[in-house]
Design a protein around this motif. Structure first.
Motif, PDB file in Angstrom:
ATOM      1  N   GLY A   1       0.778  -1.228   0.000  1.00  0.00           N
ATOM      2  CA  GLY A   1       0.000   0.000   0.000  1.00  0.00           C
ATOM      3  C   GLY A   1       0.810   1.279   0.000  1.00  0.00           C
ATOM      4  N   ASP A   2       2.137   1.190   0.100  1.00  0.00           N
ATOM      5  CA  ASP A   2       2.983   2.381   0.111  1.00  0.00           C
ATOM      6  C   ASP A   2       3.286   2.803  -1.327  1.00  0.00           C
ATOM      7  N   LEU A   3       2.360   3.539  -1.933  1.00  0.00           N
ATOM      8  CA  LEU A   3       2.530   3.935  -3.332  1.00  0.00           C
ATOM      9  C   LEU A   3       3.637   4.960  -3.510  1.00  0.00           C
ATOM     10  N   GLY A   4       4.116   5.505  -2.400  1.00  0.00           N
ATOM     11  CA  GLY A   4       5.248   6.416  -2.475  1.00  0.00           C
ATOM     12  C   GLY A   4       6.558   5.713  -2.752  1.00  0.00           C
ATOM     13  N   ASN A   5       6.574   4.406  -2.556  1.00  0.00           N
ATOM     14  CA  ASN A   5       7.758   3.605  -2.868  1.00  0.00           C
ATOM     15  C   ASN A   5       7.729   3.290  -4.354  1.00  0.00           C
ATOM     16  N   LYS A   6       8.002   4.301  -5.149  1.00  0.00           N
ATOM     17  CA  LYS A   6       7.763   4.212  -6.588  1.00  0.00           C
ATOM     18  C   LYS A   6       8.668   3.206  -7.282  1.00  0.00           C
ATOM     19  N   LYS A   7       9.903   3.119  -6.853  1.00  0.00           N
ATOM     20  CA  LYS A   7      10.823   2.199  -7.505  1.00  0.00           C
ATOM     21  C   LYS A   7      10.319   0.763  -7.401  1.00  0.00           C
ATOM     22  N   ALA A   8       9.907   0.361  -6.204  1.00  0.00           N
ATOM     23  CA  ALA A   8       9.401  -0.994  -6.004  1.00  0.00           C
ATOM     24  C   ALA A   8       8.034  -1.179  -6.646  1.00  0.00           C
ATOM     25  N   LEU A   9       7.203  -0.135  -6.597  1.00  0.00           N
ATOM     26  CA  LEU A   9       5.872  -0.189  -7.204  1.00  0.00           C
ATOM     27  C   LEU A   9       5.975  -0.434  -8.699  1.00  0.00           C
ATOM     28  N   TYR A  10       6.800   0.371  -9.370  1.00  0.00           N
ATOM     29  CA  TYR A  10       6.933   0.249 -10.814  1.00  0.00           C
ATOM     30  C   TYR A  10       7.589  -1.074 -11.201  1.00  0.00           C
ATOM     31  N   ALA A  11       8.545  -1.518 -10.405  1.00  0.00           N
ATOM     32  CA  ALA A  11       9.197  -2.791 -10.695  1.00  0.00           C
ATOM     33  C   ALA A  11       8.204  -3.945 -10.626  1.00  0.00           C
ATOM     34  N   ALA A  12       7.307  -3.899  -9.642  1.00  0.00           N
ATOM     35  CA  ALA A  12       6.296  -4.951  -9.508  1.00  0.00           C
ATOM     36  C   ALA A  12       5.331  -4.941 -10.682  1.00  0.00           C
ATOM     37  N   MET A  13       4.961  -3.755 -11.143  1.00  0.00           N
ATOM     38  CA  MET A  13       4.042  -3.647 -12.274  1.00  0.00           C
ATOM     39  C   MET A  13       4.731  -4.058 -13.575  1.00  0.00           C
ATOM     40  N   GLU A  14       6.000  -3.703 -13.719  1.00  0.00           N
ATOM     41  CA  GLU A  14       6.739  -4.090 -14.920  1.00  0.00           C
ATOM     42  C   GLU A  14       6.901  -5.604 -15.012  1.00  0.00           C
ATOM     43  N   GLY A  15       7.030  -6.267 -13.869  1.00  0.00           N
ATOM     44  CA  GLY A  15       7.252  -7.710 -13.852  1.00  0.00           C
ATOM     45  C   GLY A  15       5.997  -8.535 -13.711  1.00  0.00           C
ATOM     46  N   ALA A  16       4.841  -7.881 -13.727  1.00  0.00           N
ATOM     47  CA  ALA A  16       3.580  -8.581 -13.477  1.00  0.00           C
ATOM     48  C   ALA A  16       3.168  -9.467 -14.651  1.00  0.00           C
ATOM     49  N   THR A  17       2.560 -10.597 -14.323  1.00  0.00           N
ATOM     50  CA  THR A  17       1.823 -11.398 -15.299  1.00  0.00           C
ATOM     51  C   THR A  17       0.351 -11.293 -14.924  1.00  0.00           C
ATOM     52  N   ILE A  18      -0.450 -10.788 -15.827  1.00  0.00           N
ATOM     53  CA  ILE A  18      -1.869 -10.569 -15.554  1.00  0.00           C
ATOM     54  C   ILE A  18      -2.667 -11.746 -16.097  1.00  0.00           C
ATOM     55  N   ASP A  19      -3.371 -12.437 -15.206  1.00  0.00           N
ATOM     56  CA  ASP A  19      -4.225 -13.571 -15.585  1.00  0.00           C
ATOM     57  C   ASP A  19      -5.595 -13.018 -15.944  1.00  0.00           C
ATOM     58  N   SER A  20      -5.716 -12.625 -17.181  1.00  0.00           N
ATOM     59  CA  SER A  20      -6.850 -11.840 -17.669  1.00  0.00           C
ATOM     60  C   SER A  20      -7.893 -12.698 -18.365  1.00  0.00           C
ATOM     61  N   PRO A  21      -9.133 -12.197 -18.466  1.00  0.00           N
ATOM     62  CA  PRO A  21     -10.126 -12.857 -19.314  1.00  0.00           C
ATOM     63  C   PRO A  21      -9.677 -12.975 -20.762  1.00  0.00           C
ATOM     64  N   ARG A  22      -8.752 -12.111 -21.201  1.00  0.00           N
ATOM     65  CA  ARG A  22      -8.251 -12.180 -22.580  1.00  0.00           C
ATOM     66  C   ARG A  22      -7.158 -13.240 -22.730  1.00  0.00           C
ATOM     67  N   GLY A  23      -6.677 -13.788 -21.602  1.00  0.00           N
ATOM     68  CA  GLY A  23      -5.517 -14.672 -21.596  1.00  0.00           C
ATOM     69  C   GLY A  23      -4.379 -13.991 -20.856  1.00  0.00           C
ATOM     70  N   LYS A  24      -3.411 -14.740 -20.407  1.00  0.00           N
ATOM     71  CA  LYS A  24      -2.311 -14.150 -19.649  1.00  0.00           C
ATOM     72  C   LYS A  24      -1.482 -13.214 -20.530  1.00  0.00           C
ATOM     73  N   TRP A  25      -1.103 -12.081 -19.945  1.00  0.00           N
ATOM     74  CA  TRP A  25      -0.234 -11.152 -20.660  1.00  0.00           C
ATOM     75  C   TRP A  25       0.785 -10.545 -19.705  1.00  0.00           C
ATOM     76  N   THR A  26       1.870 -10.044 -20.282  1.00  0.00           N
ATOM     77  CA  THR A  26       2.929  -9.419 -19.511  1.00  0.00           C
ATOM     78  C   THR A  26       3.154  -8.003 -20.018  1.00  0.00           C
ATOM     79  N   MET A  27       4.014  -7.263 -19.310  1.00  0.00           N
ATOM     80  CA  MET A  27       4.272  -5.876 -19.663  1.00  0.00           C
ATOM     81  C   MET A  27       5.611  -5.754 -20.390  1.00  0.00           C
ATOM     82  N   SER A  28       5.627  -5.036 -21.491  1.00  0.00           N
ATOM     83  CA  SER A  28       6.870  -4.812 -22.213  1.00  0.00           C
ATOM     84  C   SER A  28       7.748  -3.811 -21.463  1.00  0.00           C
ATOM     85  N   LYS A  29       8.998  -3.690 -21.878  1.00  0.00           N
ATOM     86  CA  LYS A  29       9.900  -2.734 -21.244  1.00  0.00           C
ATOM     87  C   LYS A  29       9.415  -1.301 -21.427  1.00  0.00           C
TER      88      LYS A  29
END
Length: 395
Positions: A329-357
């Motif tokens: 919940g500490d959104l001020g920790n931007k470095k860790a926040l963005y790293a987690a979002m960049e490395g996420a795999t989203i299990d979506s209704p469209r199928g699993k997808w990842t984030m590009s660089k």
């Protein structure tokens, strides 16, 4: 239309259950431990249904997590962007400076998105793009705090060329409106079609949002290509489908398109859409447990059938949850926040997808065929389609 702002607390999780506390005392704001999420979406005009679907999807994802982000309650703010690029910077600035949102979710219209993008890059606020496909947002002007959960305008058509050539359609005419989205969709088509060995006989265009197609359809008939590929959306797409069929071209020249050609317009187009082939990152008919569960729960919650825009809103929520949970919940920790979002795999209704660089989805594109007012999946046109991210300097 006066810009509207609604302050919604966790207890008002479903659209329509909003309160309008416009003037919260500054001391109350300062003491609040809630995550402040701003929606800048179209709630009036042509794209109003898209804005509602995106917000519904986002809220659904959050509600599945108990209505919290990283253990923190949420305060929602809403601005109707009216799909008006002229107000883009003003409206985004209002959410960032006046409402002090931690996250800005928006938007649909690429022109409006450029206003949001300017404010996000200058202020550093986290911006999640749930629809607008404008290339520059995740190319030359990519930013560490900007993530797109939908598509770039060229992604669906990057998967179109090979599918056409594989079906023996080696000479094609391209047709679209002469505007940014049409140009960017053509980029994907030209690249994929020529690489597969196809030849583009002619590129046709008309001013946006002109729907007088007859002269161009007559020219197509005289050119006698193997196929026609196009980018149209909304009411203009429905009109094109009907005019194409009325000219008799659907009987002799196979029509293909970016998936937006047949997305949300099948009732309006009727039988004229039958047999049209498109490539898209989602289809209602995807036969997967994740899609079936999503569609059932969305219909129960909102008394509406979800579409691709609802899925994109849902996935925006899922991405935000991944990031917020990673930093507790500490959104001020931007470095860790963005790293987690960049490395996420989203299990979506469209199928699993990842984030590009460059912060754009890497996702499968489905080949769909219209049958009886439904976009039926007939295969995967291309797996793990990524936008080029050309010019992006993010490492």
């Amino acid at each position: 239309m006066t810009t509207r702002r609604l302050v919604l607390t966790r207890s008002a999780a479903v659209i329509g259950a909003a309160s309008s506390g416009l003037l919260l005392p500054s001391i109350v704001r300062a003491q609040s431990d809630k995550v402040r999420v701003g929606f800048m979406l179209p709630y009036t005009g042509t794209f109003a249904q898209l804005g509602v679907a995106i917000e519904n999807g986002f809220r659904m994802a959050i509600n599945e997590q108990g209505g919290k982000l990283g253990g923190r309650e949420i305060e929602f703010f809403k601005v109707d962007d009216e799909s008006n690029p002229a107000k883009g910077i003003e409206n985004a600035t209002r959410l960032v400076q006046r409402d002090k949102v931690d996250v800005l979710v928006g938007t649909v219209h690429s022109g409006v998105q450029m206003g949001i993008h300017k404010v996000a890059r200058e202020s550093g606020v986290l911006n999640l793009i749930p629809n607008a496909g404008v290339h520059i947002a995740t190319r030359a002007q990519c930013a560490p705090n900007v993530f797109r959960t939908s598509f770039s305008n060229s992604q669906p058509t990057l998967a179109l060329g090979k599918a056409m050539v594989d079906r023996g359609h080696k000479k094609a005419v391209w047709i679209t409106w002469n505007y940014a989205a049409g140009d960017e969709a053509f980029e994907g088509f030209e690249q994929s079609y020529t690489a597969a060995g196809g030849t583009i006989v002619k590129k046709l265009g008309l001013p946006f949002p002109n729907v007088e197609f007859q002269a161009l359809l007559t020219e197509i008939a005289s050119l006698k290509p193997d196929a026609v590929a196009c980018f149209f959306a909304g009411g203009g797409a429905a009109k094109f489908l009907k005019d194409y069929a009325a000219a008799g071209l659907n009987k002799s020249i196979q029509l293909y398109g970016s998936g937006f050609l047949t997305e949300g317009v099948l009732e309006a187009a009727g039988d004229a859409a039958n047999g049209v082939l498109t490539t898209m990152h989602y289809s209602d008919s995807l036969d997967t447990p994740a899609n079936k569960k999503f569609r059932l729960e969305y219909a129960k919650t909102f008394k509406l059938q979800p579409d691709v825009y609802a899925v994109q809103g849902y996935d925006t929520g899922l991405l935000m949850i991944k990031g917020a949970n990673a930093v507790k919940g500490d959104l001020g920790n931007k470095k860790a926040l963005y790293a987690a979002m960049e490395g996420a795999t989203i299990d979506s209704p469209r199928g699993k997808w990842t984030m590009s660089k460059a912060h754009n989805p890497v996702q499968d594109m489905y080949l769909r065929k219209v049958e009886n007012k439904e976009n039926k999946v007939i295969g995967i046109a291309q797996k793990a389609v990524a936008d080029s991210g050309a010019g992006c300097k993010l490492s």
